[in-house]
Motif scaffolding. Sequence first.
Motif, PDB file in Angstrom:
ATOM      1  N   PHE A  22     -16.324  -4.630  -6.108  1.00 27.25           N
ATOM      2  CA  PHE A  22     -15.493  -5.159  -5.019  1.00 27.25           C
ATOM      3  C   PHE A  22     -15.246  -6.653  -5.185  1.00 27.25           C
ATOM      4  CE2 PHE A  22     -15.573  -1.302  -2.580  1.00 27.25           C
ATOM      5  CZ  PHE A  22     -14.500  -1.434  -1.719  1.00 27.25           C
ATOM      6  N   ARG A  23     -16.257  -7.377  -5.613  1.00 23.29           N
ATOM      7  CA  ARG A  23     -16.090  -8.825  -5.829  1.00 23.29           C
ATOM      8  C   ARG A  23     -15.048  -9.096  -6.910  1.00 23.29           C
ATOM      9  NH1 ARG A  23     -19.032 -12.747  -2.836  1.00 23.29           N
ATOM     10  NH2 ARG A  23     -18.122 -13.973  -4.480  1.00 23.29           N
ATOM     11  N   VAL A  24     -15.122  -8.354  -8.002  1.00 20.75           N
ATOM     12  CA  VAL A  24     -14.167  -8.520  -9.099  1.00 20.75           C
ATOM     13  C   VAL A  24     -12.776  -8.076  -8.652  1.00 20.75           C
ATOM     14  CG1 VAL A  24     -13.550  -7.592 -11.366  1.00 20.75           C
ATOM     15  CG2 VAL A  24     -15.858  -8.422 -10.968  1.00 20.75           C
ATOM     16  N   ALA A  25     -12.695  -6.955  -7.964  1.00 14.81           N
ATOM     17  CA  ALA A  25     -11.398  -6.439  -7.511  1.00 14.81           C
ATOM     18  C   ALA A  25     -10.729  -7.410  -6.539  1.00 14.81           C
ATOM     19  CB  ALA A  25     -11.572  -5.076  -6.847  1.00 14.81           C
ATOM     20  N   GLY A  26     -11.529  -8.125  -5.777  1.00 13.86           N
ATOM     21  CA  GLY A  26     -11.000  -9.064  -4.794  1.00 13.86           C
ATOM     22  C   GLY A  26     -10.237 -10.234  -5.395  1.00 13.86           C
ATOM     23  N   ILE A  27     -10.478 -10.530  -6.653  1.00 11.06           N
ATOM     24  CA  ILE A  27      -9.782 -11.658  -7.281  1.00 11.06           C
ATOM     25  C   ILE A  27      -8.738 -11.210  -8.305  1.00 11.06           C
ATOM     26  CG2 ILE A  27     -11.633 -13.322  -6.881  1.00 11.06           C
ATOM     27  CD1 ILE A  27     -12.531 -12.888  -9.778  1.00 11.06           C
ATOM     28  N   SER A  62     -15.331   7.007 -15.567  1.00 12.53           N
ATOM     29  CA  SER A  62     -13.934   6.600 -15.361  1.00 12.53           C
ATOM     30  C   SER A  62     -13.850   5.146 -14.896  1.00 12.53           C
ATOM     31  CB  SER A  62     -13.227   7.537 -14.380  1.00 12.53           C
ATOM     32  OG  SER A  62     -13.849   7.527 -13.130  1.00 12.53           O
ATOM     33  N   THR A  63     -14.831   4.699 -14.139  1.00 11.78           N
ATOM     34  CA  THR A  63     -14.853   3.298 -13.698  1.00 11.78           C
ATOM     35  C   THR A  63     -15.027   2.371 -14.895  1.00 11.78           C
ATOM     36  OG1 THR A  63     -15.823   3.973 -11.597  1.00 11.78           O
ATOM     37  CG2 THR A  63     -15.989   1.640 -12.171  1.00 11.78           C
ATOM     38  N   GLU A  64     -15.890   2.769 -15.807  1.00  4.98           N
ATOM     39  CA  GLU A  64     -16.090   1.969 -17.020  1.00  4.98           C
ATOM     40  C   GLU A  64     -14.772   1.779 -17.764  1.00  4.98           C
ATOM     41  OE1 GLU A  64     -18.193   2.265 -21.379  1.00  4.98           O
ATOM     42  OE2 GLU A  64     -19.119   3.374 -19.719  1.00  4.98           O
ATOM     43  N   TYR A  65     -13.998   2.839 -17.887  1.00  6.64           N
ATOM     44  CA  TYR A  65     -12.725   2.728 -18.614  1.00  6.64           C
ATOM     45  C   TYR A  65     -11.711   1.873 -17.867  1.00  6.64           C
ATOM     46  CZ  TYR A  65     -14.199   5.693 -22.378  1.00  6.64           C
ATOM     47  OH  TYR A  65     -14.862   6.171 -23.482  1.00  6.64           O
ATOM     48  N   LEU A  66     -11.708   1.930 -16.547  1.00 10.02           N
ATOM     49  CA  LEU A  66     -10.827   1.044 -15.777  1.00 10.02           C
ATOM     50  C   LEU A  66     -11.220  -0.419 -16.000  1.00 10.02           C
ATOM     51  CD1 LEU A  66     -10.459   2.925 -12.373  1.00 10.02           C
ATOM     52  CD2 LEU A  66      -8.646   2.466 -14.036  1.00 10.02           C
ATOM     53  N   LEU A  67     -12.513  -0.678 -16.007  1.00  8.15           N
ATOM     54  CA  LEU A  67     -12.992  -2.043 -16.243  1.00  8.15           C
ATOM     55  C   LEU A  67     -12.649  -2.501 -17.660  1.00  8.15           C
ATOM     56  CD1 LEU A  67     -16.433  -1.763 -14.459  1.00  8.15           C
ATOM     57  CD2 LEU A  67     -14.559  -3.277 -13.772  1.00  8.15           C
ATOM     58  N   ARG A  68     -12.802  -1.623 -18.628  1.00  7.94           N
ATOM     59  CA  ARG A  68     -12.449  -1.969 -20.013  1.00  7.94           C
ATOM     60  C   ARG A  68     -10.956  -2.275 -20.126  1.00  7.94           C
ATOM     61  NH1 ARG A  68     -16.431  -1.446 -23.560  1.00  7.94           N
ATOM     62  NH2 ARG A  68     -18.183  -0.090 -23.054  1.00  7.94           N
ATOM     63  N   LEU A  69     -10.143  -1.466 -19.476  1.00  3.23           N
ATOM     64  CA  LEU A  69      -8.706  -1.703 -19.503  1.00  3.23           C
ATOM     65  C   LEU A  69      -8.378  -3.054 -18.880  1.00  3.23           C
ATOM     66  CD1 LEU A  69      -5.804  -0.706 -20.033  1.00  3.23           C
ATOM     67  CD2 LEU A  69      -5.866   0.284 -17.731  1.00  3.23           C
ATOM     68  N   GLY A  70      -8.923  -3.324 -17.712  1.00  5.19           N
ATOM     69  CA  GLY A  70      -8.680  -4.596 -17.049  1.00  5.19           C
ATOM     70  C   GLY A  70      -9.115  -5.779 -17.888  1.00  5.19           C
ATOM     71  N   VAL A  73      -6.661  -6.152 -21.094  1.00  7.05           N
ATOM     72  CA  VAL A  73      -5.318  -6.689 -20.818  1.00  7.05           C
ATOM     73  C   VAL A  73      -5.392  -8.040 -20.095  1.00  7.05           C
ATOM     74  CG1 VAL A  73      -4.202  -4.420 -20.842  1.00  7.05           C
ATOM     75  CG2 VAL A  73      -4.999  -5.373 -18.671  1.00  7.05           C
ATOM     76  N   ASN A  74      -6.568  -8.640 -20.126  1.00  7.92           N
ATOM     77  CA  ASN A  74      -6.799  -9.983 -19.576  1.00  7.92           C
ATOM     78  C   ASN A  74      -6.572 -10.099 -18.071  1.00  7.92           C
ATOM     79  OD1 ASN A  74      -7.586 -11.181 -22.047  1.00  7.92           O
ATOM     80  ND2 ASN A  74      -5.438 -11.196 -22.656  1.00  7.92           N
ATOM     81  N   LEU A  75      -6.843  -9.024 -17.340  1.00  8.61           N
ATOM     82  CA  LEU A  75      -6.797  -9.106 -15.882  1.00  8.61           C
ATOM     83  C   LEU A  75      -8.176  -9.429 -15.315  1.00  8.61           C
ATOM     84  CD1 LEU A  75      -4.514  -6.056 -15.051  1.00  8.61           C
ATOM     85  CD2 LEU A  75      -3.914  -8.481 -14.911  1.00  8.61           C
ATOM     86  N   LEU A  76      -9.204  -9.077 -16.062  1.00  9.93           N
ATOM     87  CA  LEU A  76     -10.590  -9.335 -15.663  1.00  9.93           C
ATOM     88  C   LEU A  76     -11.225 -10.331 -16.618  1.00  9.93           C
ATOM     89  CD1 LEU A  76     -12.083  -5.776 -15.028  1.00  9.93           C
ATOM     90  CD2 LEU A  76     -11.848  -7.574 -13.354  1.00  9.93           C
ATOM     91  N   ASN A  77     -12.041 -11.186 -16.083  1.00  7.75           N
ATOM     92  CA  ASN A  77     -12.836 -12.081 -16.911  1.00  7.75           C
ATOM     93  C   ASN A  77     -13.764 -11.221 -17.759  1.00  7.75           C
ATOM     94  OD1 ASN A  77     -15.242 -13.564 -17.670  1.00  7.75           O
ATOM     95  ND2 ASN A  77     -14.475 -15.218 -16.394  1.00  7.75           N
ATOM     96  N   PRO A  78     -13.724 -11.362 -19.089  1.00  8.22           N
ATOM     97  CA  PRO A  78     -14.563 -10.509 -19.948  1.00  8.22           C
ATOM     98  C   PRO A  78     -16.051 -10.550 -19.594  1.00  8.22           C
ATOM     99  CG  PRO A  78     -12.969 -11.705 -21.262  1.00  8.22           C
ATOM    100  CD  PRO A  78     -12.866 -12.245 -19.859  1.00  8.22           C
ATOM    101  N   LEU A  83     -20.373  -7.333 -17.976  1.00  6.41           N
ATOM    102  CA  LEU A  83     -21.624  -7.303 -17.226  1.00  6.41           C
ATOM    103  C   LEU A  83     -21.694  -6.036 -16.371  1.00  6.41           C
ATOM    104  CD1 LEU A  83     -24.250  -8.739 -16.339  1.00  6.41           C
ATOM    105  CD2 LEU A  83     -22.915  -9.768 -14.507  1.00  6.41           C
ATOM    106  N   ILE A  84     -20.611  -5.732 -15.672  1.00  2.00           N
ATOM    107  CA  ILE A  84     -20.587  -4.528 -14.839  1.00  2.00           C
ATOM    108  C   ILE A  84     -20.624  -3.276 -15.716  1.00  2.00           C
ATOM    109  CG2 ILE A  84     -19.302  -3.227 -13.099  1.00  2.00           C
ATOM    110  CD1 ILE A  84     -18.128  -5.943 -12.159  1.00  2.00           C
ATOM    111  N   ILE A  85     -19.892  -3.293 -16.819  1.00  2.00           N
ATOM    112  CA  ILE A  85     -19.905  -2.153 -17.744  1.00  2.00           C
ATOM    113  C   ILE A  85     -21.324  -1.901 -18.257  1.00  2.00           C
ATOM    114  CG2 ILE A  85     -19.188  -1.430 -20.063  1.00  2.00           C
ATOM    115  CD1 ILE A  85     -16.440  -2.807 -19.377  1.00  2.00           C
ATOM    116  N   ASN A  86     -22.049  -2.944 -18.569  1.00  2.00           N
ATOM    117  CA  ASN A  86     -23.431  -2.807 -19.026  1.00  2.00           C
ATOM    118  C   ASN A  86     -24.309  -2.191 -17.935  1.00  2.00           C
ATOM    119  OD1 ASN A  86     -25.557  -3.214 -20.959  1.00  2.00           O
ATOM    120  ND2 ASN A  86     -26.231  -4.947 -19.723  1.00  2.00           N
ATOM    121  N   GLU A  87     -24.143  -2.654 -16.706  1.00  2.00           N
ATOM    122  CA  GLU A  87     -24.918  -2.106 -15.591  1.00  2.00           C
ATOM    123  C   GLU A  87     -24.583  -0.633 -15.353  1.00  2.00           C
ATOM    124  OE1 GLU A  87     -27.491  -3.373 -13.760  1.00  2.00           O
ATOM    125  OE2 GLU A  87     -27.408  -4.928 -15.296  1.00  2.00           O
ATOM    126  N   ILE A  88     -23.299  -0.291 -15.491  1.00  2.00           N
ATOM    127  CA  ILE A  88     -22.879   1.107 -15.355  1.00  2.00           C
ATOM    128  C   ILE A  88     -23.556   1.952 -16.436  1.00  2.00           C
ATOM    129  CG2 ILE A  88     -20.905   2.654 -15.721  1.00  2.00           C
ATOM    130  CD1 ILE A  88     -19.210   0.648 -14.115  1.00  2.00           C
TER     131      ILE A  88
END
Length: 98
Positions: A22-27, A62-70, A73-78, A83-88
């Motif tokens: 949610f924190r990441v999605a918020g920005i 599926s969440t992991e793949y959404l995070l990888r996609l983001g 494509v440079n929408l998310l800070n790597p 970090l979230i992908i690792n926790e998942i």
Amino acid sequence: MPDSNFSQFAVKKAYEISYAIFRVAGILKNENLAKQLEGQALKILSTVTLKDYAECRLVLNSTEYLLRLGTDVNLLNPANGYLIINEIGNFDSAIAEF
């Protein structure tokens, strides 16, 4: 690990992951991806509280793949994305062992 101990661990970990998502999605500048991630975060928490761990693993995947996609494509800070992908991944492994 007895069921009640695992359940407590799982709910705590699901909450932490959902909170981070949610924190990441918020920005995010992309509203569609943000809404998808928020929905996935809610599903993670929901499936764990219902002890539907098989469904939770599917949602985590599926969440992991959404995070990888983001991230790709440079929408998310790597750093945040990975970090979230690792926790998942760690959480998914814990569920698999349970």
